[in-house]
Structure formats: structure tokens, C-alpha cells
Design an enzyme around this catalytic site. Structure first.
Site, PDB file in Angstrom:
ATOM      1  N   GLU A   1       0.809  -1.218   0.000  1.00  0.00           N
ATOM      2  CA  GLU A   1       0.000   0.000   0.000  1.00  0.00           C
ATOM      3  C   GLU A   1       0.846   1.274   0.000  1.00  0.00           C
ATOM      4  O   GLU A   1       0.347   2.368   0.283  1.00  0.00           O
ATOM      5  CB  GLU A   1      -0.945  -0.016   1.209  1.00  0.00           C
ATOM      6  CG  GLU A   1      -1.981  -1.118   1.099  1.00  0.00           C
ATOM      7  CD  GLU A   1      -2.641  -1.461   2.419  1.00  0.00           C
ATOM      8  OE1 GLU A   1      -3.660  -0.861   2.727  1.00  0.00           O
ATOM      9  OE2 GLU A   1      -2.127  -2.337   3.132  1.00  0.00           O
TER      10      GLU A   1
ATOM     11  N   SER B   1      -5.893  -4.167   1.931  1.00  0.00           N
ATOM     12  CA  SER B   1      -6.129  -3.814   0.529  1.00  0.00           C
ATOM     13  C   SER B   1      -6.553  -4.988  -0.346  1.00  0.00           C
ATOM     14  O   SER B   1      -6.327  -4.996  -1.546  1.00  0.00           O
ATOM     15  CB  SER B   1      -4.895  -3.150  -0.086  1.00  0.00           C
ATOM     16  OG  SER B   1      -4.831  -1.814   0.341  1.00  0.00           O
TER      17      SER B   1
ATOM     18  N   TYR C   1      -8.511   1.497  -5.626  1.00  0.00           N
ATOM     19  CA  TYR C   1      -7.569   2.558  -5.992  1.00  0.00           C
ATOM     20  C   TYR C   1      -7.630   3.040  -7.439  1.00  0.00           C
ATOM     21  O   TYR C   1      -6.832   3.889  -7.830  1.00  0.00           O
ATOM     22  CB  TYR C   1      -6.140   2.128  -5.629  1.00  0.00           C
ATOM     23  CG  TYR C   1      -6.033   1.759  -4.167  1.00  0.00           C
ATOM     24  CD1 TYR C   1      -6.382   2.681  -3.184  1.00  0.00           C
ATOM     25  CD2 TYR C   1      -5.644   0.487  -3.757  1.00  0.00           C
ATOM     26  CE1 TYR C   1      -6.335   2.349  -1.841  1.00  0.00           C
ATOM     27  CE2 TYR C   1      -5.590   0.143  -2.416  1.00  0.00           C
ATOM     28  CZ  TYR C   1      -5.931   1.085  -1.460  1.00  0.00           C
ATOM     29  OH  TYR C   1      -5.879   0.752  -0.139  1.00  0.00           O
TER      30      TYR C   1
ATOM     31  N   ARG D   1     -11.536   2.817  10.815  1.00  0.00           N
ATOM     32  CA  ARG D   1     -12.660   2.509   9.922  1.00  0.00           C
ATOM     33  C   ARG D   1     -12.994   1.042  10.068  1.00  0.00           C
ATOM     34  O   ARG D   1     -12.108   0.191  10.023  1.00  0.00           O
ATOM     35  CB  ARG D   1     -12.252   2.807   8.483  1.00  0.00           C
ATOM     36  CG  ARG D   1     -13.407   3.204   7.584  1.00  0.00           C
ATOM     37  CD  ARG D   1     -12.959   3.222   6.142  1.00  0.00           C
ATOM     38  NE  ARG D   1     -12.786   1.860   5.684  1.00  0.00           N
ATOM     39  CZ  ARG D   1     -11.771   1.435   4.932  1.00  0.00           C
ATOM     40  NH1 ARG D   1     -10.811   2.256   4.547  1.00  0.00           N
ATOM     41  NH2 ARG D   1     -11.719   0.180   4.568  1.00  0.00           N
TER      42      ARG D   1
ATOM     43  N   ASP E   1     -15.008  -2.207   8.657  1.00  0.00           N
ATOM     44  CA  ASP E   1     -15.627  -2.728   7.431  1.00  0.00           C
ATOM     45  C   ASP E   1     -16.652  -3.813   7.739  1.00  0.00           C
ATOM     46  O   ASP E   1     -16.417  -4.677   8.589  1.00  0.00           O
ATOM     47  CB  ASP E   1     -14.558  -3.329   6.512  1.00  0.00           C
ATOM     48  CG  ASP E   1     -13.630  -2.282   5.917  1.00  0.00           C
ATOM     49  OD1 ASP E   1     -13.980  -1.087   5.960  1.00  0.00           O
ATOM     50  OD2 ASP E   1     -12.568  -2.658   5.386  1.00  0.00           O
TER      51      ASP E   1
ATOM     52  N   GLU F   1     -13.519  -6.332   9.667  1.00  0.00           N
ATOM     53  CA  GLU F   1     -12.220  -5.914  10.207  1.00  0.00           C
ATOM     54  C   GLU F   1     -12.266  -4.453  10.636  1.00  0.00           C
ATOM     55  O   GLU F   1     -13.151  -3.697  10.236  1.00  0.00           O
ATOM     56  CB  GLU F   1     -11.132  -6.071   9.137  1.00  0.00           C
ATOM     57  CG  GLU F   1     -11.419  -5.221   7.888  1.00  0.00           C
ATOM     58  CD  GLU F   1     -10.179  -4.857   7.096  1.00  0.00           C
ATOM     59  OE1 GLU F   1      -9.050  -5.127   7.544  1.00  0.00           O
ATOM     60  OE2 GLU F   1     -10.347  -4.256   6.028  1.00  0.00           O
TER      61      GLU F   1
ATOM     62  N   ASN G   1      -9.725  -1.095  10.450  1.00  0.00           N
ATOM     63  CA  ASN G   1      -8.512  -0.519   9.855  1.00  0.00           C
ATOM     64  C   ASN G   1      -8.051   0.601  10.771  1.00  0.00           C
ATOM     65  O   ASN G   1      -8.790   1.564  10.989  1.00  0.00           O
ATOM     66  CB  ASN G   1      -8.820   0.044   8.471  1.00  0.00           C
ATOM     67  CG  ASN G   1      -9.348  -1.036   7.544  1.00  0.00           C
ATOM     68  OD1 ASN G   1      -8.600  -1.870   7.065  1.00  0.00           O
ATOM     69  ND2 ASN G   1     -10.654  -1.051   7.334  1.00  0.00           N
TER      70      ASN G   1
ATOM     71  N   GLY H   1      -7.049   4.949   4.626  1.00  0.00           N
ATOM     72  CA  GLY H   1      -6.643   5.953   3.627  1.00  0.00           C
ATOM     73  C   GLY H   1      -7.088   7.353   4.004  1.00  0.00           C
ATOM     74  O   GLY H   1      -8.175   7.546   4.550  1.00  0.00           O
TER      75      GLY H   1
HETATM   76  N1  LIG Z   1     -16.661 -13.057   4.211  1.00  0.00           N
HETATM   77  C1  LIG Z   1     -16.805 -12.220   3.187  1.00  0.00           C
HETATM   78  N2  LIG Z   1     -17.936 -12.261   2.414  1.00  0.00           N
HETATM   79  C2  LIG Z   1     -18.086 -11.428   1.359  1.00  0.00           C
HETATM   80  N3  LIG Z   1     -17.163 -10.527   0.963  1.00  0.00           N
HETATM   81  C3  LIG Z   1     -16.030 -10.439   1.685  1.00  0.00           C
HETATM   82  C4  LIG Z   1     -15.783 -11.270   2.829  1.00  0.00           C
HETATM   83  N4  LIG Z   1     -14.558 -10.959   3.316  1.00  0.00           N
HETATM   84  C5  LIG Z   1     -14.072  -9.987   2.517  1.00  0.00           C
HETATM   85  N5  LIG Z   1     -14.940  -9.657   1.535  1.00  0.00           N
HETATM   86  C6  LIG Z   1     -14.777  -8.638   0.474  1.00  0.00           C
HETATM   87  O1  LIG Z   1     -13.398  -8.315   0.346  1.00  0.00           O
HETATM   88  C7  LIG Z   1     -13.146  -6.966   0.748  1.00  0.00           C
HETATM   89  C8  LIG Z   1     -11.857  -6.883   1.582  1.00  0.00           C
HETATM   90  O2  LIG Z   1     -11.970  -7.698   2.728  1.00  0.00           O
HETATM   91  P1  LIG Z   1     -11.508  -7.249   4.184  1.00  0.00           P
HETATM   92  O3  LIG Z   1     -11.786  -8.405   5.092  1.00  0.00           O
HETATM   93  O4  LIG Z   1     -12.109  -5.933   4.528  1.00  0.00           O
HETATM   94  O5  LIG Z   1      -9.925  -7.154   4.042  1.00  0.00           O
HETATM   95  P2  LIG Z   1      -8.916  -5.998   3.569  1.00  0.00           P
HETATM   96  O6  LIG Z   1      -9.715  -4.774   3.276  1.00  0.00           O
HETATM   97  O7  LIG Z   1      -8.012  -5.842   4.742  1.00  0.00           O
HETATM   98  O8  LIG Z   1      -8.223  -6.577   2.406  1.00  0.00           O
HETATM   99  C9  LIG Z   1     -14.386  -6.541   1.520  1.00  0.00           C
HETATM  100  O9  LIG Z   1     -14.579  -5.151   1.443  1.00  0.00           O
HETATM  101  C10 LIG Z   1     -15.484  -7.330   0.821  1.00  0.00           C
HETATM  102  O10 LIG Z   1     -15.849  -6.710  -0.400  1.00  0.00           O
HETATM  103 MG   LIG Z   2     -11.306  -3.975   4.343  1.00  0.00          MG
END
Ligand SMILES: Nc1ncnc2c1ncn2[C@@H]1O[C@H](COP(=O)(O)OP(=O)(O)O)[C@@H](O)[C@H]1O
Ligand SMILES: [Mg+2]
Length: 301
Positions: free
Chosen positions: A7, A143, A208, A247, A249, A262, A264, A268
Site C-alpha cells: 500500500e 487492501s 484505488y 474505519r 468494514d 475488520e 482498519n 486511507g
Molecule cells: N466473508 C466475506 N464475504 C463477502 N465478501 C467479503 C468477505 N470478506 C471480505 N470480503 C470482500 O473483500 C473486501 C476486503 O476484505 P476485508 O476483510 O475488509 O480485508 P482488507 O480490506 O483488509 O483486504 C471486503 O470489502 C469485501 O468486499
Molecule cells: Mg477492508
């Protein structure tokens, strides 16, 4: 800003935007591109930690991923007594670990997608315990790096290898539905933002590349859902021990159930990033946001 994680480029953009916001507010700001490894032509952290910058009123961290966000740098700054923005070493480390985070969210009754850690050769357990489709992702990475959606048995192995390149692997039930995120500022949850990625998940390209995602700010949600999201976001932030800003998610399924993915701790911070968007919806301009975060760190001193 900068750093050595995937990142890095986003971090440089965040750093430039934050420095500009400080200057707009009448403050002096010195953007510093750092490297923790010497891999990039940036200022080595060991040099920065022994420089005139130790005299600054506050270090506004704009690093995303890796050592700058995972608590490593935060531990060094504690040791040096430098006032810095955002969460401390332990909270940063916990937030970077999606497995520990999940356990802690569950302890507070925050709904999360069913999930488990999987080792090589444990493809069968994913089928038995999670089912398909599922998400296979690194336990500690941001990311959307190393993440894949697995739809058939034949794709499991590939997904596990892809995520496994970054260490331990987490498999989760795939939540079909919407992407929502809630920014936290101080003790307050800001209005939720909905992300509409062009791809099925909010992946690196959608995060991005201009035009690869659209946003609804504030997200259009029934009042109870919006309130529940804020409550879960604040609880998730607190149970990890986070502070200042962050933030959280979420994914929301087709029945309106929300699942926390998660937290963060250093999201960003370009003027078009998600936290600044949420702040604007709450009537807080970007320079004001940056100033408020900096003040929290200064007042902790
Ligand atoms: N269990 C899940 N079911 C559906 N979509 C998911 C799931 N886990 C992650 N995602 C998708 O992937 C994206 C990134 O996942 P995340 O767990 O937030 O990790 P990071 O942002 O740290 O890479 C999420 O915003 C979502 O769109
Ligand atoms: Mg995320």
C-alpha cells in the site's frame, strides 16, 4: 508516509493530502517518506527516529499496511516518547490480525462471518465447516491483497496458495450482499458509507482506480440498521483497544444482517478516501478532520 507494504503508493497520496490539509489550516507540516527495510529510496526509519523530527508537536501517521500499521512502528514510537496519531501497538497488532479480531468481536456479540484458520491440505475442512462459496484470505494483510472468492471445490487449492503467500490463511463464509464501512472519530461513529465496487468484492483495483467504485454517503439504510452498524462499529473499535480514529468494514447480506469484517487502524486519508467522505457527511471538512485527529495525539502527551 510511504513505507514498504503493497500500500506504499496509497500511503504517499495520504501523506501528501494530510500535509496539504495542515498547511491549509495554517500549520507547518513536513512529509517524510520512510522505509523500514531500505528497499525504497526513502528515509530509513532509524535515521528519522534520531533526527530533528523528534521535536515535532505530533507525528501524523499515514502509513498503510505492514510495519507502519501493524504495531511495529507504534512500539518504536512509544519507546522514543514521540506523540503519534492513531492506535497504540497492541490495538494495531490485533486489528491487523483478522483471526484474533474475529474472536474478540464474537466476545462482544458482534456478528461476524463464520470462519476458520486453514493449513495446507485442509481443503476438505473448508467444504465441511464453511461450505461454498467462501472467501479465502490472508490472516494479516490489507487492501484485499491475497483474497479470493472460491465458488467450486477445484478453486480451493489455488485460493489457499494465493493467500498462503502472505502467511496464515483464513477461510470465511461468503456474505452475498453489500459493502458498508463505518468511520470512527474519537468516541463517535460517523455515518456509514456504502461502497459499490464494479467487481464482486471491493478489491485492490476497485479501491484505488478512479471510476472502479461508486459510493453512497451516507449509505441508504433503514434507521435500525444504520444504528446497529454504528453500535457494532464502536464496540469492535473498543474491544481491540483502538483510539483516535479508524474505519470498521462490514458486509450486509440480502436479509439485512450485518457482519463485521475488520477494523482498519490507519485507513486511507486522501481527500476522497472513505473516512474523509464520512466526515464530510457529518459536516467535518478534511482540514478539520486532520486537525481533530492530531489534537487527540497531542493531548495524550
Ligand atoms: N466473508 C466475506 N464475504 C463477502 N465478501 C467479503 C468477505 N470478506 C471480505 N470480503 C470482500 O473483500 C473486501 C476486503 O476484505 P476485508 O476483510 O475488509 O480485508 P482488507 O480490506 O483488509 O483486504 C471486503 O470489502 C469485501 O468486499
Ligand atoms: Mg477492508
Amino acid at each position: 508516509m510511504g513505507g514498504d507494504s503493497p500500500e506504499r503508493e496509497v500511503s504517499l497520496a495520504s501523506g501528501a493530502a494530510v500535509a496539504e490539509a495542515f498547511r491549509e489550516g495554517g500549520y507547518e507540516a513536513s512529509p517524510v517518506d520512510v522505509t523500514f527495510t531500505g528497499r525504497f529510496p526513502a528515509r530509513p526509519i532509524w535515521d528519522v527516529l534520531n533526527s530533528e523530527l523528534l521535536e515535532a508537536d505530533v507525528w501524523f501517521l499515514c502509513l498503510h499496511g505492514g510495519f507502519g500499521e501493524n504495531g511495529g512502528l507504534q512500539a518504536l514510537l512509544e519507546e522514543k516518547g514521540v506523540p503519534y496519531t492513531g492506535s497504540g501497538p497492541l490495538a494495531s497488532m490485533l486489528a491487523m490480525d483478522k483471526w484474533m479480531s474475529k474472536k474478540l468481536f464474537m466476545s462482544e456479540g458482534i456478528p461476524v462471518p463464520d470462519g476458520m484458520l486453514v493449513g495446507p491440505g485442509e481443503d476438505g475442512r473448508i467444504l465441511e465447516e464453511i461450505g461454498l462459496p467462501c472467501v479465502v484470505k490472508p490472516r494479516s494483510q490489507g487492501s484485499t491483497v491475497g483474497l479470493s472468492v472460491v465458488r467450486c471445490e477445484g478453486e480451493i487449492k489455488k485460493g489457499m496458495e494465493f493467500a498462503g503467500a502472505y502467511g496464515d490463511v483464513l477461510a470465511e463464509r461468503f456474505i452475498t450482499g453489500r459493502d458498508l464501512t463505518v468511520a470512527i472519530l474519537g468516541e463517535e461513529a460517523l455515518p456509514a458509507v456504502e461502497v459499490h465496487p464494479k467487481h464482486e468484492v471491493y478489491d485492490y483495483t476497485c479501491k484505488y482506480t478512479p471510476g472502479m467504485s461508486e459510493y453512497t454517503v451516507p449509505a441508504e439504510l433503514p434507521e435500525e440498521t444504520a444504528d446497529a452498524l454504528k453500535e457494532h462499529a464502536l464496540k469492535a473499535f473498543k474491544v481491540l483497544g483502538c483510539r483516535d480514529f479508524g474505519r470498521v468494514d462490514f458486509r450486509m447480506d440480502t436479509e439485512g444482517g450485518t457482519y463485521c469484517l475488520e477494523v482498519n487502524t490507519l485507513p486511507g486519508m486522501t481527500s476522497t478516501s472513505l473516512v474523509p467522505k464520512a466526515a464530510r457527511a457529518a459536516g467535518i471538512s478534511f482540514p478539520e478532520l486532520v486537525e481533530r485527529i492530531a489534537r487527540m495525539a497531542v493531548e495524550r502527551r
